[in-house]
Design an enzyme around this catalytic site. Sequence first.
Site, PDB file in Angstrom:
ATOM      1  N   ASP A   1       6.855  -0.821   2.289  1.00 21.53           N
ATOM      2  CA  ASP A   1       6.662  -1.260   0.902  1.00 21.53           C
ATOM      3  C   ASP A   1       6.972  -0.142  -0.084  1.00 21.53           C
ATOM      4  OD1 ASP A   1       4.422   0.062   2.047  1.00 21.53           O
ATOM      5  OD2 ASP A   1       3.334  -0.355   0.198  1.00 21.53           O
ATOM      6  N   GLU A   2       7.235  -0.556  -1.300  1.00 20.95           N
ATOM      7  CA  GLU A   2       7.330   0.332  -2.452  1.00 20.95           C
ATOM      8  C   GLU A   2       8.096   1.623  -2.214  1.00 20.95           C
ATOM      9  OE1 GLU A   2       3.438  -0.499  -5.074  1.00 20.95           O
ATOM     10  OE2 GLU A   2       3.046   0.712  -3.314  1.00 20.95           O
ATOM     11  N   VAL A   3       9.321   1.508  -1.765  1.00 19.71           N
ATOM     12  CA  VAL A   3      10.118   2.717  -1.598  1.00 19.71           C
ATOM     13  C   VAL A   3      10.711   3.096  -2.952  1.00 19.71           C
ATOM     14  CG1 VAL A   3      11.979   3.799  -0.318  1.00 19.71           C
ATOM     15  CG2 VAL A   3      10.637   1.960   0.722  1.00 19.71           C
TER      16      VAL A   3
END
Lengths: 507, 538
Positions: free
Chosen positions: A300-302
Amino acid sequence: MAGSALWFFLLLAAALAGRATALWPWPQYIQTSDLRYPIFPHNFQFQYHVSSAAQPGCSVLDEAFQRYRDLLFGSDFWHRPDPAEKQHTLEINSLVIHVATPGCDQLPSLESAENCLETFSQLVWRSPEGTFFINKTEIEDFPRFPHRGLLLDTSRHYLPLSSILNTLDVMAYSKFNVFHWHMVDDPSFPYESFTFPELTRKGSYNPATHIYTAQDVKEVIEYARLRGIRVLVEFDTPGHTQSWGPGAPGLLTPCYSGSQPSGTFGPVNPILNSTYEFMSTFFLEVSSVFPDFYLHLGGDEVDFSCWKSNPDIQDFMKKKGFGNDFKKLESFYIQTLLDIVSAYGKGYVVWQEVFDNKVKVRPDTIIQVWREEAPVSYMKELELVTNASFRALLSAPWYLNHITYGPDWEKVYMVEPLAFDGTPEQKALVIGGEACMWGEYVDSTNLVPRLWPRAGAVAERLWSSKLVTNLDFASKRLADFRCELLRRGIQAQPLNVGYCEQEFEET
Amino acid sequence: MEQRGWGLPRLLGLLALLAVQVPRSSASSYMGLWPLPLSVEMSPRLLRLSPENFHIGHDSSSTAGPSCTILQEAFRRYYDYIFGFYKWHRGPAKSHAAPELEQLLVSVVLDSQCNAFPNVSSDESCEYRVSLLVKGPVAILKANRVWGVLRGLETFSQLIYQDSYGTFTINESNIVDSPRFPHRGILIDTARHYLPVKTILKTLDAMAFNKFNVLHWHIVDDQSFPYQSITFPQLSNKGSYSLSHVYTPNDVRIVIEYARLRGIRVIPEFDTPGHAQSWGKGQKDLLTPCYHGHTQSGTFGPINPILNTTYSFLSKFFNEISTVFPDHFIHLGGDEVEFQCWESNPDIQKFMQQKGFGTDFKKLEVFYIQKLFNIISTVNKGSIVWQEVFDNNVKLQPGVVVQVWKYGDYAKEQSRVTAEGFPVLLSAPWYLDYISYGQDWVKYYNVEPLDFDGTSKQKTLVIGGEACLWGEYVDATNLTPRLWPRASAVGERLWSRQDVRSSQDAYKRLTVHRCRMVRRGVAAEPLFTGYCNHEDRV
C-alpha cells in the site's frame, strides 16, 4: 479459511428464553425454551462423544475444556448445592462434544468445536442465589464468512505480548478467527529475524525490550491455535519500510536532492539484485516461522517521489521502457516478490493498491479493500475486485482506530459487506473482513477499551446471518456481552449509560 | 492502508521521530517539565543523586516539622516516584565524577496549614509561590504553605532523570513558580457510570502530577444516586444502580483525605432542580409529577418547586453535605431544566398564577434557585452554578461562581458574567468526553481563557477552569487513557504563563510527561507514534 467444515451442532437438554439474548454473535439457528436446568460445577464435565473423531488427548479441546470450565464457574471454590434443591430438578452434568473431522494437532481446524464451547458458555447464567442454570436450547451454527479478522499494529507502538494474548482471548469470545499481525512499518521493526538480526538491533524502538523474539512469536501462534485463530503476518513492502533501512544497508532507495543524495531514504530499492536476494532469504525465514498458508505482503501507499529523484532508478526505468509510469516499477517489484513467496508454497494477501495499480498477480491472490472513498467507494472496489475474479477482504468501514463521540459501533455494525452490484459468484468471492486497530494513537494503555466491545460489532456482522440487523436487539445483547467481558476480566468500555454487576477494578 | 493527510499529526510525527532519537540522558531535563514553571534557570552543571544517601527533610527555618503528616507522606511518595520505579543497583557509583546532591530541604515560611484543607485563597500566588534552588550538596525548596511544597516536590521530581549509565542526575537549577489561575479542576461524573473508589484515587494521583487542585465530583444525576446520605439513606438504597454501586460515608472520607494530602479540594455537585430523576426513587414527592391531559402520566420532571416539603428536605440534605464536604464551595448545578413537565402540572400552573409568573417558567426556576441559595448561605457555604442560572436572570449573591459550559460563544458569556462582577470558571472548550481521531489535546492547549472582551478587572474574575469528563461513555475501563494526557493540556494552560503557547515545545515535554505518568502507574494514552523507555515486555 483452511477448508474444514465450519459447522457445529449444539444439542442441549437445556436452555433459557430471556437469557439467550446474551449471545454474541447471534447464532444461525436457535430455539430456546423456559425449561431450565441447574448445573453444579463439581458434577459438570465436558466429554467426547464415543463416535467423535477427536478423543481425549486432543490438546486443543482438552485445553479448551479447562479454559471454559474456569470461564464458566471461576477457578475458585463453589459451595456445594443444597441437597434439597437437587432432588426435584434434573441437572445438566455434561456437555458432549462430537467432532466430525479430526485435526487436533493441525492449525486452526477445530474452530467449530471451540466456537461451540463459547456459545455454550454464553448460555449459562447464574441465579441471584448463585446457582448456575442453562435453559433447554437447540442451536445450529456456522459462520457467514470464513475470514473474520482483527488487525493489530505493533510498529507504531510496541504492544507487550500480554496485550496480544489478551486480544486473542477476546477474539475467541467473539468468534474472530484471524489475527492479522501488522508486525513492522516505518516507525519500528520489532520482529527479531534470525537471518537478519540487525533489523531489530537497529530498527526497533529498543532492541532489548521492544522486540518479538522467536519464542514470543511461537507463543502467539500456539496461543492463537488453541483458540482456533490463524495468525496472518504482514511484512509490508515496498513502502512503509523506513525501519528496515538501518539494519539492511542498501535495501532502501537513496533519495536525491538535485544531483546529490539527500541523506533520506524512500521505499525498497526495486532495481538491485541484492534487494531480491535479501527478500528471498527474509521471506524464506518468515514462511517457515509462520505456519499459516497466507502471508500479507502489504503493497500500500508507495510514495514515488524518492524513486523519481534517484538517477539510477531513472536509468532503470528507461532501460525497462517504463517511461514515467512509476506504477510499472512498483508492479515490477511486487511481481518479483510474489514469485519469491509463491516459490515457498505460500499464498498471499495484499492491500488494494496492488490491484488498483494493475500489478499482475496470481489468480488466487486475496485483495484487502481499505480505502473508503478514493479512488472509488469501497463497495465499488469490491465489485471491481470480484469482477476480476479475485477474492476480497473488506476493512474500509472497519478502521476502529478512528474514534468519534457516542455509540459509533452502530455504524460499524450496519455495514453489509455484500451490498454491491455483482453476480452471486462475485459475492461468493468476498471471504470476509477485518477490523483494523492501527497504532498511531494506540498502545497497551488504551488498546483494550478502544477495541472492545466495538470490534464485537464487526464480529457479529461477519458471523451472523445477513438478516440479523436489528439495532435494538444488538444493543441489548452487546451490552450484556460487554458485561460478560468485564466478568472475564476484560477492560471493555461501556456502550452507553448503565452498569454491570461486576465492574472493572484497577489493579 | 493508513490514511494520510491528517495534517498536524504528520508534522508532529516528525517531531516524535526526532524526540525518539535523542537519548533521554542527553535530553535537557527542561523537556520533561509539565506544566512549565513560571521561571526556570538551569545550569549545565550536573549533580548526581544516590538512592541510599538522598534524603528529603525539613529545613530548620521551616514552620513545619516531622509532625506535619501532609509533608511526611509527600516526602515518602516523591522519594518513590523518583527512585522506586527505576531499576537501580545498590552500592555507590564510585566512578562518577559529578558532585552529589544529598538533600532536599523543605521550608514553609508562613503558617504551614499542615492540618488544614486546601482552599481557594484570595492571594493565590502568595499561597503557592514556591522557589526551588538546586545546588550541591543541598537543594532548598521554599514555599509559603504546605500546598506550595507539594507543587514544588512535583517539579523537583520532574527534574531528575537517569543518565545512560543509570545514574540519577539533576541539573543545578533555580526555579520560581506559582500558578496563573487558582482554580484548576477536573470534573468526574459518577452518575452515568459508577466509578470505583480506586479509580477516583488514581485520578487524584494523576491530578497532582499535573498540578490540578480541584476535583469537581458530579456525584449524582438522572441515572443514579450513588451518594449514601446519612440523613436520607433511601436516596442511594433506591436510587443507585445497585447496592454495591454506592459511595459510603467512609468512601467519601477516603477520597477527601487522599485529595487533601495532594493539595486537592473536593467540590461535590448536587445538581438540581433538573438532572434529578434518581432522587425521586428514594424521596417521595420530591419530583414534579408530569401530567398527560388531566391525569398523571406516571413520569416525573424536575424537583417540585412549589412544595414546602421540598425545601425542608433540601435544608436537611444540604446541611449534611455541608458537614461531610469540608470545602467552602458546593456546586448546585442548575443546568438544563426542562419546563414541559412543570407546564403540564395543574398545581404548578396554579402556583404560577398566584405568584404572578405568567407563563414564564424561568421565573419559577429562579424562585427555586433563590430559595436554594438561601439554604446554602445558612450553612455558610459558597455556591457554584452552571451558566444557565446566570442566563436566566437569577439574582445572584455576590461571590457566586458561574461555570461557563456552553460551547457556542463562550467568550461572550465570559464577558457578560464578569461584567456583572461574578467570578467565572471556564469549561466550554474542555469537554474531554468529546473524543475525535488524532491529537485533539492541541485544541485544548490552544485555548486562551482570557480571550474575551472585557476590562482587566473583568479578567481577574476568571478564577480558572475545569476539564470535564462526563460519564455517558466513560467508566473505570476507559477513564484513565481518555483523561490523560489530554487533560494535561488543560493543566498547563491553567498553570503556566499566558505566553507559554508553543504546541511544538509542548509536544516534546508532554511526551516525556506522559511516559512519566505511565511509569508512575497511570495508563495515560500515547500522543502519537513512539515509545516509552521503561516499557517492558510483560
